[in-house]
Design a protein around this motif. Sequence first.
Motif, PDB file in Angstrom:
ATOM      1  N   GLU B 171       0.606  -6.193  -3.060  1.00 18.21           N
ATOM      2  CA  GLU B 171      -0.284  -5.111  -3.498  1.00 18.21           C
ATOM      3  C   GLU B 171      -1.305  -4.736  -2.419  1.00 18.21           C
ATOM      4  O   GLU B 171      -1.707  -3.580  -2.332  1.00 18.21           O
ATOM      5  N   ILE B 172      -1.716  -5.724  -1.618  1.00 21.82           N
ATOM      6  CA  ILE B 172      -2.700  -5.419  -0.575  1.00 21.82           C
ATOM      7  C   ILE B 172      -2.099  -4.412   0.405  1.00 21.82           C
ATOM      8  O   ILE B 172      -2.740  -3.440   0.806  1.00 21.82           O
ATOM      9  N   GLU B 174       0.397  -2.398  -0.289  1.00 21.48           N
ATOM     10  CA  GLU B 174       0.606  -1.135  -0.987  1.00 21.48           C
ATOM     11  C   GLU B 174      -0.695  -0.356  -1.086  1.00 21.48           C
ATOM     12  O   GLU B 174      -0.706   0.874  -0.933  1.00 21.48           O
ATOM     13  N   ALA B 175      -1.794  -1.079  -1.342  1.00 16.12           N
ATOM     14  CA  ALA B 175      -3.093  -0.412  -1.412  1.00 16.12           C
ATOM     15  C   ALA B 175      -3.391   0.283  -0.094  1.00 16.12           C
ATOM     16  O   ALA B 175      -3.881   1.412  -0.062  1.00 16.12           O
ATOM     17  N   ALA B 176      -3.075  -0.395   1.009  1.00 11.14           N
ATOM     18  CA  ALA B 176      -3.339   0.196   2.320  1.00 11.14           C
ATOM     19  C   ALA B 176      -2.466   1.426   2.549  1.00 11.14           C
ATOM     20  O   ALA B 176      -2.923   2.427   3.111  1.00 11.14           O
ATOM     21  N   ARG B 177      -1.238   1.355   2.091  1.00  9.80           N
ATOM     22  CA  ARG B 177      -0.359   2.515   2.280  1.00  9.80           C
ATOM     23  C   ARG B 177      -0.849   3.701   1.466  1.00  9.80           C
ATOM     24  O   ARG B 177      -0.849   4.831   1.931  1.00  9.80           O
ATOM     25  N   VAL B 178      -1.301   3.428   0.232  1.00  5.19           N
ATOM     26  CA  VAL B 178      -1.856   4.509  -0.585  1.00  5.19           C
ATOM     27  C   VAL B 178      -3.140   5.034   0.052  1.00  5.19           C
ATOM     28  O   VAL B 178      -3.422   6.224   0.011  1.00  5.19           O
ATOM     29  N   ASP B 179      -3.909   4.127   0.678  1.00  6.41           N
ATOM     30  CA  ASP B 179      -5.149   4.521   1.345  1.00  6.41           C
ATOM     31  C   ASP B 179      -4.889   5.393   2.567  1.00  6.41           C
ATOM     32  O   ASP B 179      -5.827   5.897   3.176  1.00  6.41           O
ATOM     33  N   GLY B 180      -3.633   5.539   2.946  1.00  6.44           N
ATOM     34  CA  GLY B 180      -3.312   6.444   4.046  1.00  6.44           C
ATOM     35  C   GLY B 180      -2.853   5.761   5.320  1.00  6.44           C
ATOM     36  O   GLY B 180      -2.812   6.375   6.369  1.00  6.44           O
ATOM     37  N   ALA B 181      -2.506   4.474   5.239  1.00  4.07           N
ATOM     38  CA  ALA B 181      -2.104   3.766   6.445  1.00  4.07           C
ATOM     39  C   ALA B 181      -0.590   3.864   6.645  1.00  4.07           C
ATOM     40  O   ALA B 181       0.164   3.742   5.697  1.00  4.07           O
TER      41      ALA B 181
END
Lengths: 365, 281
Positions: B171-172, B174-181
């Motif tokens: 999830e960490i 995935e969170a970064a990918r959603v954050d735009g990374a």
Amino acid sequence: MTPAAESMIELRAVRKSFGALDVVHGIDLAIDKGEFVVFVGPSGCGKSTLLRLIAGLEDVSDGEIWIDGRDVTDDDPSRRGIAMVFQSYALYPHMSVKDNLGFGLKLARTPGEERETRIARAARMLQIEPLLARLPRALSGGQRQRVAIGRAITRDPRLFLFDEPLSNLDAALRVATRVEIARLKESLPSTTMIYVTHDQTEAMTLADRIVVMRAGRIEQIGSPMELYERPANLFVAGFIGSPAMNILPGSAGETPGTVVLADGTVTLTRRDTGPAGTSVSLGVRPEDLALANGRTPLVRGNVIVVERLGEVTLAHVQSGTDSTVIVKLPGEMAPKRGDLLELAAKVEKLHVFGAGEQARPPRTD
Amino acid sequence: MSARVNPLGRAAYHMIGTVLALTFIAPLVWAFLSSLKPAAEARLPPLPPWPTGSVTVENYVALDGYGVGFWSHASNSVIVSIGTVVLTVIISVLGGYGFSRFRFPFKSVFFIMIISTIMIPFQSILTPLFLILSKAGLQNSLFGLVLIYVTLQLPFSIFMMRNAFDAVPIEIEEAARVDGASVFTVLTRVMLPLVAPGIVTVAIFAFLAAWNEFLAALIFLTDQEKYTLPVLIVAVRSGRYGSVDWGAVQSGVTVMMIPCVILFLLLQRYYVRGLTAGAVK
């Protein structure tokens, strides 16, 4: 082809399978700008997968996903303009709260000054200002969840996704955070939000519209009260409302609109029950039942369990139809085990489900 | 520690700890003390371990007289070790990340194949390695030696890094990918700091292996000026005219220990965490 102008999200025949296992079976759904939509259903119904498809964390097997008038089906999550709150918070463990909030902005190369402003605004909104310098491991569960929500807010997303955000919190905190999310929704009226939960209370209290899912299919879409008052089938009837709706097996009577229950009781409904003899189920919510007090009883039986919750008393009644019927009585009433209760309900509160567990249409005569 | 600890048990605890610590440090101290003895005394039976007469650094000076001079051998060793560390870390981070996060056909077969090479004794493949390297024109080159060391380090390192990445909740990322990374940003800005203990462990192992390795260096390097320190020390031990210069050997051993000790002291905090990562989630 472009979607209707006001649609924020449009799912077109979206399918997802993991190997041979189909998880989402061709879902069509349009969500308006600024709408708060809740996906609800039992675990394994595909609601989280559907959310992850919208986020781009899973690839669709078939179909299209449109966000804000653009086909994003093959776009990376980073290019979809979304923010997501995870069940496990998923904060970056090596960054301070402030850096967690600002990470997305930093990636988007937002100028430092604006970054500060937005972080400060989100921190104020969620009352996490005193925590900004801390690392996630020094926060409690509720604080972590607030930071996770804050991280999503700072990015000012068009689309806000929540994946069971309250599941890891204890009961009291869950209620408090639920209220906070409701307030958040009020303060961000133009942001579209999709919220996944298995908890029907969260769905009822937060949603503009609820999407009830089962086994990868949509069972019903509607406002909370629509689902509560007019469930489209037995599944939705059982899922929305607590305790669940009582279901009494029976068959359609000779007179249009009547149902003959297994114990011989005949009752009139406002529904078209179909040709006489067809087997139907009669549904009545625990809160719609009351002591008959002279009216013709719908259910007659002995109390087997009494649960006193304070404001209400739940009595489980062994009806003549082999099924237990639950009735919600005022809190001051306390029937004893073995007491005989006669229960009746208003005719407009009776639901009838026919073949394929579908709700029967209203009577036209 | 709670206040109600039995004082006797506590004393025993410290005593056993002290004895163990002394046992481990004794040979190191012994080598260091011997290296300070004059050459003549260093050749005598080694008791007492400390210099009885004068303290001298003549052994260190003598060490520099072997081969083409101590510093050029030391720099060979440094080049080979750093090269091994850098290549091993880059490949094992990418490989470990891939094995941890991506779905691809025959993933577990590939992984088991890589791991199973740990079971092959490296001496048994020396001859084919030698042939391959000379065909590639890399025999008698420090880069060729680096390639050998990296090959030998990779199975363990990839295993280590896969476990390190496995221990980071998906999830960490995935969170970064959603954050735009992008995938690359996720790896460098989010994942690398979280798997740092694993990287440190892999780096320490690679460094120690390359720094201390003798057999491959002896076989693949033919020019004296390319010898690494372990080969030099053996050359010193064989001595001139058949006699062993024990003082020079001990000074060589002492000098070789220094980078290992410094590295370990600097990084031990991460190292211990890295070895246990993934053991308990």
